[in-house]
Motif scaffolding. Structure first.
Motif, PDB file in Angstrom:
ATOM      1  N   UNK A 207      51.431  39.746  29.509  1.00  0.00           N
ATOM      2  CA  UNK A 207      51.255  38.246  30.514  1.00  0.00           C
ATOM      3  C   UNK A 207      49.854  37.855  30.331  1.00  0.00           C
ATOM      4  N   UNK A 208      49.459  36.729  30.608  1.00  0.00           N
ATOM      5  CA  UNK A 208      48.305  35.962  30.331  1.00  0.00           C
ATOM      6  C   UNK A 208      48.080  34.781  31.443  1.00  0.00           C
ATOM      7  N   UNK A 209      47.194  34.503  32.147  1.00  0.00           N
ATOM      8  CA  UNK A 209      47.072  33.236  32.775  1.00  0.00           C
ATOM      9  C   UNK A 209      45.471  33.108  33.118  1.00  0.00           C
ATOM     10  N   UNK A 210      45.017  31.916  33.037  1.00  0.00           N
ATOM     11  CA  UNK A 210      43.413  31.807  33.356  1.00  0.00           C
ATOM     12  C   UNK A 210      43.029  31.932  34.888  1.00  0.00           C
ATOM     13  N   UNK A 211      42.103  32.766  34.944  1.00  0.00           N
ATOM     14  CA  UNK A 211      41.816  32.992  36.301  1.00  0.00           C
ATOM     15  C   UNK A 211      41.047  31.709  37.058  1.00  0.00           C
ATOM     16  N   UNK A 212      41.198  31.648  38.432  1.00  0.00           N
ATOM     17  CA  UNK A 212      40.764  30.730  39.227  1.00  0.00           C
ATOM     18  C   UNK A 212      39.183  30.911  39.279  1.00  0.00           C
TER      19      UNK A 212
ATOM     20  N   UNK B 256      46.898  39.437  40.425  1.00  0.00           N
ATOM     21  CA  UNK B 256      46.235  40.139  39.320  1.00  0.00           C
ATOM     22  C   UNK B 256      45.791  39.475  38.285  1.00  0.00           C
ATOM     23  N   UNK B 257      46.451  38.274  37.902  1.00  0.00           N
ATOM     24  CA  UNK B 257      46.087  37.162  37.027  1.00  0.00           C
ATOM     25  C   UNK B 257      44.364  36.869  37.132  1.00  0.00           C
ATOM     26  N   UNK B 258      44.313  36.507  38.460  1.00  0.00           N
ATOM     27  CA  UNK B 258      42.896  35.831  38.930  1.00  0.00           C
ATOM     28  C   UNK B 258      41.884  36.963  38.782  1.00  0.00           C
ATOM     29  N   UNK B 259      42.253  38.285  38.691  1.00  0.00           N
ATOM     30  CA  UNK B 259      41.257  39.462  38.451  1.00  0.00           C
ATOM     31  C   UNK B 259      41.145  39.738  37.025  1.00  0.00           C
ATOM     32  N   UNK B 260      42.117  39.612  36.216  1.00  0.00           N
ATOM     33  CA  UNK B 260      42.004  40.431  34.845  1.00  0.00           C
ATOM     34  C   UNK B 260      42.419  39.569  33.898  1.00  0.00           C
ATOM     35  N   UNK B 261      43.214  38.490  34.150  1.00  0.00           N
ATOM     36  CA  UNK B 261      43.710  37.371  33.092  1.00  0.00           C
ATOM     37  C   UNK B 261      44.859  37.982  32.143  1.00  0.00           C
ATOM     38  N   UNK B 262      44.934  39.112  31.891  1.00  0.00           N
ATOM     39  CA  UNK B 262      45.688  39.756  30.838  1.00  0.00           C
ATOM     40  C   UNK B 262      46.215  40.928  31.035  1.00  0.00           C
ATOM     41  N   UNK B 263      47.450  41.244  31.140  1.00  0.00           N
ATOM     42  CA  UNK B 263      47.925  42.647  31.629  1.00  0.00           C
ATOM     43  C   UNK B 263      49.302  42.841  31.098  1.00  0.00           C
ATOM     44  N   UNK B 264      49.764  43.976  31.307  1.00  0.00           N
ATOM     45  CA  UNK B 264      51.225  44.376  30.680  1.00  0.00           C
ATOM     46  C   UNK B 264      52.291  44.484  32.030  1.00  0.00           C
ATOM     47  N   UNK B 265      53.477  44.167  31.812  1.00  0.00           N
ATOM     48  CA  UNK B 265      54.272  44.605  32.926  1.00  0.00           C
ATOM     49  C   UNK B 265      55.607  45.280  32.327  1.00  0.00           C
TER      50      UNK B 265
ATOM     51  N   UNK C 224      35.238  35.487  36.001  1.00  0.00           N
ATOM     52  CA  UNK C 224      36.192  36.303  35.521  1.00  0.00           C
ATOM     53  C   UNK C 224      37.010  35.855  34.410  1.00  0.00           C
ATOM     54  N   UNK C 225      36.649  34.792  33.736  1.00  0.00           N
ATOM     55  CA  UNK C 225      37.314  34.265  32.577  1.00  0.00           C
ATOM     56  C   UNK C 225      36.998  34.881  31.200  1.00  0.00           C
ATOM     57  N   UNK C 226      37.020  36.137  30.888  1.00  0.00           N
ATOM     58  CA  UNK C 226      36.661  36.704  29.805  1.00  0.00           C
ATOM     59  C   UNK C 226      37.875  36.384  28.664  1.00  0.00           C
ATOM     60  N   UNK C 227      39.026  36.757  28.877  1.00  0.00           N
ATOM     61  CA  UNK C 227      39.695  36.321  27.784  1.00  0.00           C
ATOM     62  C   UNK C 227      39.935  34.756  27.648  1.00  0.00           C
ATOM     63  N   UNK C 228      40.218  33.957  28.782  1.00  0.00           N
ATOM     64  CA  UNK C 228      40.347  32.701  28.570  1.00  0.00           C
ATOM     65  C   UNK C 228      39.065  31.942  27.749  1.00  0.00           C
TER      66      UNK C 228
END
Length: 104
Positions: A85-90, A41-50, A94-98
Motif C-alpha cells: 500500500x502507498x499513500x502520500x503523507x500529510x 500508518x500511511x501518514x508515518x510511513x507512506x509505504x507498507x505491506x498488509x 515524512x514524504x520520503x517515498x512520495x
C-alpha cells in the motif's frame, strides 16, 4: 493523491521488497477502525505491506476494493495474500517515498 504510472509503481514495489507486513487482517475483517489505523500508518510511513491471514473470510480483491474505495491509499501490488500500500503523507517531513515518486 498521486496517480501512479508504471515506473513509479516499479520503484515502490522495489522499495517495499524487503519490508515485512505491518498489518494483518483476520476474522474481524474490514472495519472503519482498521481503515483509520491504515491512514495513520500511511501518514508515518507512506509505504507498507498488509497480510491477509489464512483464517480470514476476506479475499485479496475485496480488500483491495475496500481500501481504494474508502481512502486515498493505493494498492501498488498484490502477491498471494500480501498487498503493498502507498499513500502520500500529510506531514511534509515524512514524504520520503512520495518525493521519490514525483521525480520519476
Amino acid at each position: 493523491m498521486i496517480e501512479l504510472r508504471g515506473k513509479q509503481k516499479r520503484y515502490l514495489r522495489a522499495s517495499a521488497h524487503d519490508m515485512r507486513p505491518l498489518f494483518s487482517i483476520g476474522k474481524q475483517g474490514m472495519t472503519e477502525n482498521w481503515l483509520d489505523q491504515l491512514g495513520d500508518a500511511i501518514d508515518k510511513r507512506e509505504l507498507f505491506k498488509v497480510n491477509i491471514l489464512p483464517n480470514s473470510d476476506v479475499t485479496v480483491a475485496e480488500l483491495k476494493e475496500f481500501i481504494e474505495a474508502n481512502s486515498d491509499i493505493q494498492v501498488v501490488q498484490s502477491i498471494g495474500h500480501t498487498l503493498v500500500l502507498f499513500g502520500e503523507s500529510n506531514d511534509k517531513d515524512r514524504r520520503h517515498y512520495s518525493a521519490g515518486v514525483r521525480h520519476i
